[in-house]
Design an enzyme around this catalytic site. Structure first.
Site, PDB file in Angstrom:
ATOM      1  N   ASP A 159       0.030 -30.614   7.745  1.00 43.63           N
ATOM      2  CA  ASP A 159      -1.396 -30.572   8.119  1.00 43.63           C
ATOM      3  C   ASP A 159      -1.585 -31.279   9.458  1.00 43.63           C
ATOM      4  O   ASP A 159      -0.780 -32.150   9.831  1.00 43.63           O
ATOM      5  CB  ASP A 159      -2.244 -31.312   7.071  1.00 43.63           C
ATOM      6  CG  ASP A 159      -2.391 -30.544   5.759  1.00 43.63           C
ATOM      7  OD1 ASP A 159      -2.060 -29.345   5.713  1.00 43.63           O
ATOM      8  OD2 ASP A 159      -2.842 -31.161   4.779  1.00 43.63           O
ATOM      9  N   ARG A 181      -0.502 -22.562  10.946  1.00 37.31           N
ATOM     10  CA  ARG A 181      -1.827 -22.350  10.326  1.00 37.31           C
ATOM     11  C   ARG A 181      -2.871 -22.643  11.400  1.00 37.31           C
ATOM     12  O   ARG A 181      -2.809 -23.687  12.049  1.00 37.31           O
ATOM     13  CB  ARG A 181      -2.021 -23.306   9.148  1.00 37.31           C
ATOM     14  CG  ARG A 181      -3.447 -23.227   8.567  1.00 37.31           C
ATOM     15  CD  ARG A 181      -3.777 -24.436   7.677  1.00 37.31           C
ATOM     16  NE  ARG A 181      -2.940 -24.536   6.511  1.00 37.31           N
ATOM     17  CZ  ARG A 181      -2.650 -25.700   5.907  1.00 37.31           C
ATOM     18  NH1 ARG A 181      -3.128 -26.838   6.372  1.00 37.31           N
ATOM     19  NH2 ARG A 181      -1.871 -25.728   4.841  1.00 37.31           N
TER      20      ARG A 181
HETATM   21  P1  FDA Z   1     -17.344 -23.289   8.438  1.00 39.92           P
HETATM   22  O1  FDA Z   1     -17.265 -24.770   8.454  1.00 39.92           O
HETATM   23  O2  FDA Z   1     -18.322 -22.632   9.347  1.00 39.92           O
HETATM   24  O3  FDA Z   1     -17.538 -22.834   6.966  1.00 39.92           O
HETATM   25  C1  FDA Z   1     -18.031 -21.561   6.615  1.00 39.92           C
HETATM   26  C2  FDA Z   1     -18.766 -21.733   5.292  1.00 39.92           C
HETATM   27  O4  FDA Z   1     -17.822 -22.050   4.266  1.00 39.92           O
HETATM   28  C3  FDA Z   1     -19.768 -22.893   5.271  1.00 39.92           C
HETATM   29  O5  FDA Z   1     -21.027 -22.484   5.651  1.00 39.92           O
HETATM   30  C4  FDA Z   1     -19.759 -23.316   3.819  1.00 39.92           C
HETATM   31  O6  FDA Z   1     -20.600 -22.480   3.068  1.00 39.92           O
HETATM   32  C5  FDA Z   1     -18.346 -23.023   3.378  1.00 39.92           C
HETATM   33  N1  FDA Z   1     -17.481 -24.182   3.406  1.00 39.92           N
HETATM   34  C6  FDA Z   1     -16.553 -24.472   4.347  1.00 39.92           C
HETATM   35  N2  FDA Z   1     -15.849 -25.576   4.001  1.00 39.92           N
HETATM   36  C7  FDA Z   1     -16.366 -26.003   2.821  1.00 39.92           C
HETATM   37  C8  FDA Z   1     -16.079 -27.090   1.926  1.00 39.92           C
HETATM   38  N3  FDA Z   1     -15.104 -27.979   2.174  1.00 39.92           N
HETATM   39  N4  FDA Z   1     -16.843 -27.203   0.801  1.00 39.92           N
HETATM   40  C9  FDA Z   1     -17.827 -26.323   0.520  1.00 39.92           C
HETATM   41  N5  FDA Z   1     -18.136 -25.264   1.315  1.00 39.92           N
HETATM   42  C10 FDA Z   1     -17.421 -25.103   2.433  1.00 39.92           C
HETATM   43  N6  FDA Z   1      -8.599 -29.051   9.121  1.00 39.92           N
HETATM   44  C11 FDA Z   1      -7.843 -29.883   9.865  1.00 39.92           C
HETATM   45  O7  FDA Z   1      -8.373 -30.562  10.757  1.00 39.92           O
HETATM   46  N7  FDA Z   1      -6.502 -29.985   9.640  1.00 39.92           N
HETATM   47  C12 FDA Z   1      -5.875 -29.253   8.686  1.00 39.92           C
HETATM   48  O8  FDA Z   1      -4.661 -29.359   8.530  1.00 39.92           O
HETATM   49  C13 FDA Z   1      -6.656 -28.366   7.910  1.00 39.92           C
HETATM   50  N8  FDA Z   1      -6.096 -27.595   6.927  1.00 39.92           N
HETATM   51  C14 FDA Z   1      -6.855 -26.644   6.293  1.00 39.92           C
HETATM   52  C15 FDA Z   1      -6.261 -25.780   5.379  1.00 39.92           C
HETATM   53  C16 FDA Z   1      -7.006 -24.768   4.808  1.00 39.92           C
HETATM   54  C17 FDA Z   1      -6.335 -23.820   3.852  1.00 39.92           C
HETATM   55  C18 FDA Z   1      -8.381 -24.595   5.155  1.00 39.92           C
HETATM   56  C19 FDA Z   1      -9.180 -23.480   4.591  1.00 39.92           C
HETATM   57  C20 FDA Z   1      -8.974 -25.479   6.004  1.00 39.92           C
HETATM   58  C21 FDA Z   1      -8.234 -26.515   6.578  1.00 39.92           C
HETATM   59  N9  FDA Z   1      -8.821 -27.426   7.432  1.00 39.92           N
HETATM   60  C22 FDA Z   1      -8.034 -28.292   8.143  1.00 39.92           C
HETATM   61  C23 FDA Z   1     -10.304 -27.522   7.513  1.00 39.92           C
HETATM   62  C24 FDA Z   1     -10.839 -26.680   8.630  1.00 39.92           C
HETATM   63  O9  FDA Z   1     -10.477 -27.251   9.860  1.00 39.92           O
HETATM   64  C25 FDA Z   1     -12.366 -26.578   8.569  1.00 39.92           C
HETATM   65  O10 FDA Z   1     -12.948 -27.828   8.710  1.00 39.92           O
HETATM   66  C26 FDA Z   1     -12.909 -25.977   7.304  1.00 39.92           C
HETATM   67  O11 FDA Z   1     -12.111 -24.922   6.856  1.00 39.92           O
HETATM   68  C27 FDA Z   1     -14.323 -25.432   7.564  1.00 39.92           C
HETATM   69  O12 FDA Z   1     -14.283 -24.462   8.570  1.00 39.92           O
HETATM   70  P2  FDA Z   1     -14.500 -22.903   8.288  1.00 39.92           P
HETATM   71  O13 FDA Z   1     -13.590 -22.156   9.198  1.00 39.92           O
HETATM   72  O14 FDA Z   1     -14.327 -22.629   6.865  1.00 39.92           O
HETATM   73  O15 FDA Z   1     -15.948 -22.613   8.820  1.00 39.92           O
END
Ligand code: FDA
Length: 300
Positions: free
Chosen positions: A125, A175
């Site tokens: 990560d 990723r």
């Molecule tokens: P966005 O934040 O716009 O989310 C879209 C929608 O999804 C939101 O409106 C909400 O409804 C929903 N949502 C998103 N996250 C949610 C949550 N936690 N709980 C409830 N609802 C939620 N970051 C990092 O800095 N280092 C890393 O190594 C990783 N690893 C990682 C692995 C995986 C499999 C995922 C999916 C994410 C990460 N992340 C991460 C986190 C990533 O950077 C990011 O902060 C979150 O995924 C939220 O961004 P989205 O792209 O989902 O968009």
């Protein structure tokens, strides 16, 4: 951030443990490896693979890092022996990065060797920007000996395009996510559209360069953008990408991606450190805290 989100963010550290537990239940697969494996099995049954994360970060003593390695070795062995379709994700500050870069690299090498013996992949990560260069450096060093490791790149960091060009050149497995930490504007994009643009550009560079890419997002605009990209690049992407989502988040979107026939992996965090993790996540993303609390209070 609206007023409710702001209020909730301020409240989070003062919430009693059972209340945080109520919120966390959905996002965390319990405290034990057995509970995480049960969650993994039910996700596998729904055609999703998993990556398991033992919660913990920023440890204070190197003997805790040794314990982290042992815990992860047990997770790797149990995933393998139980037939669960999955791998593990690790945080380098959980392996001692802030205490000794060399010991951290050694710890990762030990785990990578264990995983390699059972044919398993390990994802590193990405944490806050104070760790980016060391994380990429350790990743590169360990990968020279153990090719079963991959890393994460955050779309909000301005440096990521150049990092990704280098990673694509070496065929690394990456990723791509937006990034979860609060970073200053001189090193990170803050505008949501700019972050989205960066995200898709990074995925494109990696796919065009021949890397395996994990598209980690719950943002439907990015999922749609990724579909278009995959279509445009064509059959050569087969076997070189997967979508990834966090446990308990946007399950309808998750099911839709799987129903379309795309590979999808769920990030499954578990362990005794669930409380600290949940408080941090809720504070870091007050919009999510607000969203969860609205649901709890029946406001949505
Ligand atoms: P966005 O934040 O716009 O989310 C879209 C929608 O999804 C939101 O409106 C909400 O409804 C929903 N949502 C998103 N996250 C949610 C949550 N936690 N709980 C409830 N609802 C939620 N970051 C990092 O800095 N280092 C890393 O190594 C990783 N690893 C990682 C692995 C995986 C499999 C995922 C999916 C994410 C990460 N992340 C991460 C986190 C990533 O950077 C990011 O902060 C979150 O995924 C939220 O961004 P989205 O792209 O989902 O968009």
């Amino acid at each position: 951030m609206n007023a409710l989100d702001r209020a909730v963010a301020g409240l989070v550290p003062r919430l009693p443990r059972p209340v945080v537990g109520l919120v966390a239940k959905r996002y965390i697969a319990g405290e034990t490896l057995d509970s995480a494996l049960a969650t993994a099995r039910s996700l596998n049954a729904a055609n999703m693979s998993v990556t398991m994360d033992v919660l913990g970060e920023n440890i204070r003593h190197l003997d805790e890092a040794a314990r982290t390695v042992q815990l992860y070795q047990e997770v790797v062995e149990r995933i393998h022996s139980s037939g669960v379709v999955g791998n593990v994700s690790v945080k380098l500050t959980h392996f001692g990065l802030k205490l000794s870069r060399d010991r951290c690299a050694e710890n990762l090498r030990t785990l990578a060797a264990t995983a390699e013996r059972v044919g398993m992949f390990i994802r590193i990560d990405m944490e806050d920007s104070s760790t980016t260069s060391d994380t990429l450096g350790i990743f590169g060093d360990v990968r020279e000996v153990h090719p079963n490791v991959g890393v994460v790149i955050q779309a909000y960091l301005r440096r990521s395009e150049s990092d990704v060009r280098e990673l694509a050149r070496t065929g690394a497995r990456v990723r791509v996510c937006k990034g979860i930490y609060r970073e200053p504007i001189d090193i990170a994009f803050h505008d949501p559209e700019e972050i989205r643009r960066s995200f898709l550009q990074l995925v494109e560079i990696l796919l065009e360069g021949g890397s395996h890419v994990a598209i980690a997002t719950h943002d439907e605009k990015l999922v749609e953008g990724a579909y278009r990209l995959l279509d445009r690049i064509g059959p050569s992407v087969q076997g070189r990408y997967e979508f990834q989502m966090l446990l308990g988040v946007r399950e309808a979107l998750r099911d839709e991606i799987v129903a379309k026939g795309h590979p999808l992996r769920v990030y499954v965090p578990f362990g005794e450190q669930w409380y600290a993790y949940s408080v941090r996540r809720l504070r870091e993303n007050p919009a999510i805290a607000g969203h969860v609390f609205r649901a709890l209070l029946g406001l949505k």
